[in-house]
Design a protein around this motif. Structure first.
Motif, PDB file in Angstrom:
ATOM      1  N   SER A 215       0.840  -1.200   0.000  1.00  0.00           N
ATOM      2  CA  SER A 215       0.000   0.000   0.000  1.00  0.00           C
ATOM      3  C   SER A 215       0.878   1.254   0.000  1.00  0.00           C
ATOM      4  N   ASP A 216       0.387   2.326  -0.605  1.00  0.00           N
ATOM      5  CA  ASP A 216       1.153   3.579  -0.589  1.00  0.00           C
ATOM      6  C   ASP A 216       0.864   4.409   0.665  1.00  0.00           C
ATOM      7  N   ASP A 217       0.082   3.846   1.600  1.00  0.00           N
ATOM      8  CA  ASP A 217      -0.210   4.497   2.881  1.00  0.00           C
ATOM      9  C   ASP A 217       0.657   3.854   3.965  1.00  0.00           C
ATOM     10  N   VAL A 218       1.510   4.647   4.613  1.00  0.00           N
ATOM     11  CA  VAL A 218       2.460   4.099   5.587  1.00  0.00           C
ATOM     12  C   VAL A 218       1.743   3.447   6.763  1.00  0.00           C
ATOM     13  N   ASN A 219       0.613   4.005   7.200  1.00  0.00           N
ATOM     14  CA  ASN A 219      -0.112   3.425   8.340  1.00  0.00           C
ATOM     15  C   ASN A 219      -0.726   2.074   7.990  1.00  0.00           C
ATOM     16  N   MET A 220      -1.152   1.909   6.738  1.00  0.00           N
ATOM     17  CA  MET A 220      -1.662   0.613   6.299  1.00  0.00           C
ATOM     18  C   MET A 220      -0.530  -0.416   6.252  1.00  0.00           C
ATOM     19  N   ARG A 221       0.629  -0.006   5.749  1.00  0.00           N
ATOM     20  CA  ARG A 221       1.770  -0.936   5.704  1.00  0.00           C
ATOM     21  C   ARG A 221       2.153  -1.401   7.109  1.00  0.00           C
ATOM     22  N   ILE A 222       2.191  -0.467   8.044  1.00  0.00           N
ATOM     23  CA  ILE A 222       2.567  -0.809   9.417  1.00  0.00           C
ATOM     24  C   ILE A 222       1.510  -1.692  10.073  1.00  0.00           C
ATOM     25  N   ALA A 223       0.227  -1.357   9.892  1.00  0.00           N
ATOM     26  CA  ALA A 223      -0.852  -2.175  10.470  1.00  0.00           C
ATOM     27  C   ALA A 223      -0.809  -3.595   9.922  1.00  0.00           C
ATOM     28  N   ALA A 224      -0.592  -3.725   8.619  1.00  0.00           N
ATOM     29  CA  ALA A 224      -0.522  -5.054   8.008  1.00  0.00           C
ATOM     30  C   ALA A 224       0.689  -5.814   8.519  1.00  0.00           C
ATOM     31  N   GLY A 225       1.839  -5.135   8.635  1.00  0.00           N
ATOM     32  CA  GLY A 225       3.049  -5.793   9.124  1.00  0.00           C
ATOM     33  C   GLY A 225       2.913  -6.283  10.555  1.00  0.00           C
ATOM     34  N   GLU A 226       2.353  -5.457  11.428  1.00  0.00           N
ATOM     35  CA  GLU A 226       2.176  -5.852  12.830  1.00  0.00           C
ATOM     36  C   GLU A 226       1.151  -6.977  12.953  1.00  0.00           C
ATOM     37  N   SER A 227       0.113  -6.949  12.124  1.00  0.00           N
ATOM     38  CA  SER A 227      -0.884  -8.035  12.141  1.00  0.00           C
ATOM     39  C   SER A 227      -0.238  -9.349  11.689  1.00  0.00           C
ATOM     40  N   LEU A 228       0.612  -9.274  10.681  1.00  0.00           N
ATOM     41  CA  LEU A 228       1.320 -10.472  10.220  1.00  0.00           C
ATOM     42  C   LEU A 228       2.227 -11.034  11.310  1.00  0.00           C
ATOM     43  N   ALA A 229       2.965 -10.156  11.991  1.00  0.00           N
ATOM     44  CA  ALA A 229       3.846 -10.613  13.073  1.00  0.00           C
ATOM     45  C   ALA A 229       3.044 -11.306  14.170  1.00  0.00           C
ATOM     46  N   LEU A 230       1.885 -10.734  14.509  1.00  0.00           N
ATOM     47  CA  LEU A 230       1.022 -11.343  15.533  1.00  0.00           C
ATOM     48  C   LEU A 230       0.485 -12.692  15.057  1.00  0.00           C
ATOM     49  N   MET A 231       0.114 -12.779  13.785  1.00  0.00           N
ATOM     50  CA  MET A 231      -0.399 -14.035  13.243  1.00  0.00           C
ATOM     51  C   MET A 231       0.677 -15.121  13.245  1.00  0.00           C
ATOM     52  N   PHE A 232       1.918 -14.757  12.925  1.00  0.00           N
ATOM     53  CA  PHE A 232       3.021 -15.715  13.007  1.00  0.00           C
ATOM     54  C   PHE A 232       3.209 -16.190  14.446  1.00  0.00           C
ATOM     55  N   GLU A 233       3.083 -15.269  15.390  1.00  0.00           N
ATOM     56  CA  GLU A 233       3.230 -15.618  16.808  1.00  0.00           C
ATOM     57  C   GLU A 233       2.148 -16.610  17.231  1.00  0.00           C
ATOM     58  N   LEU A 234       0.905 -16.370  16.808  1.00  0.00           N
ATOM     59  CA  LEU A 234      -0.186 -17.293  17.141  1.00  0.00           C
ATOM     60  C   LEU A 234       0.022 -18.658  16.480  1.00  0.00           C
ATOM     61  N   ALA A 235       0.425 -18.641  15.212  1.00  0.00           N
ATOM     62  CA  ALA A 235       0.621 -19.898  14.476  1.00  0.00           C
ATOM     63  C   ALA A 235       1.726 -20.735  15.121  1.00  0.00           C
ATOM     64  N   ARG A 236       2.827 -20.102  15.508  1.00  0.00           N
ATOM     65  CA  ARG A 236       3.938 -20.835  16.132  1.00  0.00           C
ATOM     66  C   ARG A 236       3.615 -21.245  17.555  1.00  0.00           C
ATOM     67  N   GLY A 237       2.687 -20.524  18.186  1.00  0.00           N
ATOM     68  CA  GLY A 237       2.241 -20.952  19.515  1.00  0.00           C
ATOM     69  C   GLY A 237       1.419 -22.228  19.446  1.00  0.00           C
ATOM     70  N   MET A 238       0.710 -22.412  18.331  1.00  0.00           N
ATOM     71  CA  MET A 238      -0.081 -23.644  18.147  1.00  0.00           C
ATOM     72  C   MET A 238       0.792 -24.785  17.608  1.00  0.00           C
ATOM     73  N   GLU A 239       1.709 -24.456  16.699  1.00  0.00           N
ATOM     74  CA  GLU A 239       2.606 -25.457  16.104  1.00  0.00           C
ATOM     75  C   GLU A 239       4.022 -24.888  16.087  1.00  0.00           C
ATOM     76  N   SER A 240       4.893 -25.452  16.919  1.00  0.00           N
ATOM     77  CA  SER A 240       6.256 -24.909  17.021  1.00  0.00           C
ATOM     78  C   SER A 240       7.028 -25.021  15.713  1.00  0.00           C
ATOM     79  N   ASP A 241       6.676 -25.999  14.898  1.00  0.00           N
ATOM     80  CA  ASP A 241       7.372 -26.186  13.621  1.00  0.00           C
ATOM     81  C   ASP A 241       6.558 -25.630  12.451  1.00  0.00           C
ATOM     82  N   PHE A 242       5.757 -24.595  12.721  1.00  0.00           N
ATOM     83  CA  PHE A 242       4.909 -23.997  11.678  1.00  0.00           C
ATOM     84  C   PHE A 242       5.752 -23.584  10.473  1.00  0.00           C
ATOM     85  N   PHE A 243       5.263 -23.934   9.290  1.00  0.00           N
ATOM     86  CA  PHE A 243       5.986 -23.627   8.043  1.00  0.00           C
ATOM     87  C   PHE A 243       5.119 -22.747   7.163  1.00  0.00           C
ATOM     88  N   TYR A 244       5.691 -21.636   6.697  1.00  0.00           N
ATOM     89  CA  TYR A 244       4.988 -20.714   5.804  1.00  0.00           C
ATOM     90  C   TYR A 244       5.591 -20.848   4.410  1.00  0.00           C
TER      91      TYR A 244
END
Length: 450
Positions: free
Chosen positions: A276-305
């Motif tokens: 996105s060309d909006d910096v706040n959208m890029r940051i919101a998406a990035g932080e949401s992705l980081a949180l989603m990775f954290e949740l996925a690895r909390g459920m499966e330690s060997d989570f593969f993307y």
């Protein structure tokens, strides 16, 4: 009789006639008796009239100095007396007066715990909020939604907040999905809907319904044309950001089965928002992705993307972005955030932060905790530290244990007066100015040398 009754009475020879609405509200609330109050008309909402009501409806009076001013300059009785006046003024005919009353109540609840007071008036407050959301315009709707969020924070989880959500939820949802409504109002309502649902919902179907409502908003920003590399911002981008952040908050309280389902749906689409060309959208998406990775690895330690290489490449580009067409402030902010996001995705690392409040401190050591803290800080503003000390609901969310009891002497030593804050800020400003001047002098010398 409250001490400030005289202070709120019109001076002789002043605007006694023009202030009849506030005076009547004062009289109605002073003795606990509720009489029919003659409200302001739109014609009466003059500067003179509003200044007469400023004892009730000056929002900054609570937000500026927080709970210490309430302790020093007024008793609990004075505060409750003012709040009764605010509540009466939410029925006023003037939109500006209603908005000021809503903001006054919101700032008071953000600055001080008033559980018993609002518990007795919960239905009245809820009805006022509902009326302002339905009949008000943009600014009034925003003020009403902001008050609803703080009201649920005060009440905490339980039947009372569930009833608030049951009443206001359909109205909030209607505004969020209404394309003809103000973007700013829809944005505040999206945040409010997520926060109230996080606190109050005990019905899993209601939680899933709220997630779907928010999904229907932010997914409109997903990249639809594969030949396009950049998502252009629109007037709705701010709404999409608020919906995404509220959706991410609710994802943290979903059952594991639902989390897995949502990850499968969005893991491969959400990275498109990084373009996105909006910096706040890029940051919101990035932080949401980081949180989603954290949740996925909390459920499966060997989570593969599967698309890890392309994702890390995109994150690394944003963490080192040097595009000249972007503002320096945006680039600096973006690089700082995406360095942390890249570390989270690649190395499963989180840069721990410490939040101090009173004699206590809280360690933010994961993305779930950070996102939750950021959300409630947005809702409570400068009252966040006070609520971390006193609000049992927030202390339970952040696992802080029961509130720490402090004696009056300790509380007094912790407070900083407005004058001391002013001196501190002035000294810091002078130091920054001096440092900048030295830096400029050095650059001038280098320029002359070459």
């Amino acid at each position: 009789m409250p001490k400030n009754k005289k202070r709120n009475t019109p001076h002789r020879g002043g605007s006694g006639g023009s202030g009849t609405g506030a005076a009547a509200a004062t009289a109605a609330t002073a003795g606990g008796q509720h009489r029919n109050v003659q409200p302001f008309s739109d014609e009466d909402a003059s500067i003179e009239t509003m200044s007469h009501c400023s004892g009730y409806s000056d929002p900054s009076s609570f937000a500026e100095d927080g709970p210490e001013v309430l302790d020093e300059e007024g008793t609990q009785e004075d505060l409750e007396y003012k709040l009764k006046g605010f509540i009466d003024l939410t029925l006023d005919k003037s939109a500006k007066t209603r908005q000021a009353a809503l903001e006054g109540i919101k700032n008071a609840l953000a600055s001080k715990m008033l559980y018993e007071f609002i518990l007795e008036r919960r239905m009245t407050l809820t009805d006022s909020i509902e009326r302002c959301l339905k009949k008000g315009k943009s600014d009034e709707q925003r003020a009403a939604a902001a008050l609803a969020s703080v009201l649920c924070v005060q009440l905490g989880p339980g039947i009372e907040s569930e009833e608030v959500l049951k009443t206001l939820g359909p109205v909030l949802k209607k505004i969020i999905c209404d394309g003809a409504a103000s973007i700013q109002a829809r944005q505040t309502c999206a945040t409010c809907f997520g926060v109230c649902c996080f606190i109050a919902t005990d019905d899993i179907t209601e939680l899933y319904s709220t997630l779907e409502c928010l999904e229907s908003i932010f997914t409109k920003s997903y990249l639809k044309d594969k030949d396009t590399n950049v998502i252009c911002s629109t007037p709705n981008t701010g709404l999409h950001i608020s919906a995404l952040l509220a959706w991410t908050l609710l994802l943290t309280i979903c059952p594991i089965s639902e989390v897995k389902k949502k990850l499968e749906m969005h893991f491969h689409k959400l990275p498109s928002l990084l373009s996105s060309d909006d910096v706040n959208m890029r940051i919101a998406a990035g932080e949401s992705l980081a949180l989603m990775f954290e949740l996925a690895r909390g459920m499966e330690s060997d989570f593969f993307y599967e698309d890890m290489d392309s994702l890390t490449q995109m994150l690394r580009a944003l963490a080192t972005d040097g595009n000249k067409h972007r503002a320096k402030v945006d680039k600096r902010k973006q690089r700082s955030v995406f360095r942390d996001i890249l570390r989270a995705v690649e190395e499963r690392d989180f840069p721990a932060e410490t939040v101090k409040f009173g004699p206590e401190r809280m360690y933010i050591d994961c993305w779930v905790k950070k996102h939750t803290y950021d959300t409630f800080k947005e809702v409570l503003g400068s009252g966040m530290q006070y609520h971390l000390q006193s609000n049992e609901f927030l202390r339970n969310v952040f696992e802080l244990g029961p509130p720490v009891m402090l004696d009056a002497a300790t509380l007094k030593t912790m407070k900083i007066s407005r004058f001391e804050r002013h001196l501190y800020n002035s000294a810091a400003f002078k130091a920054r100015t001096k440092a900048r001047s030295k830096c400029r002098d050095k650059r001038a010398d280098v320029g002359e040398f070459f």
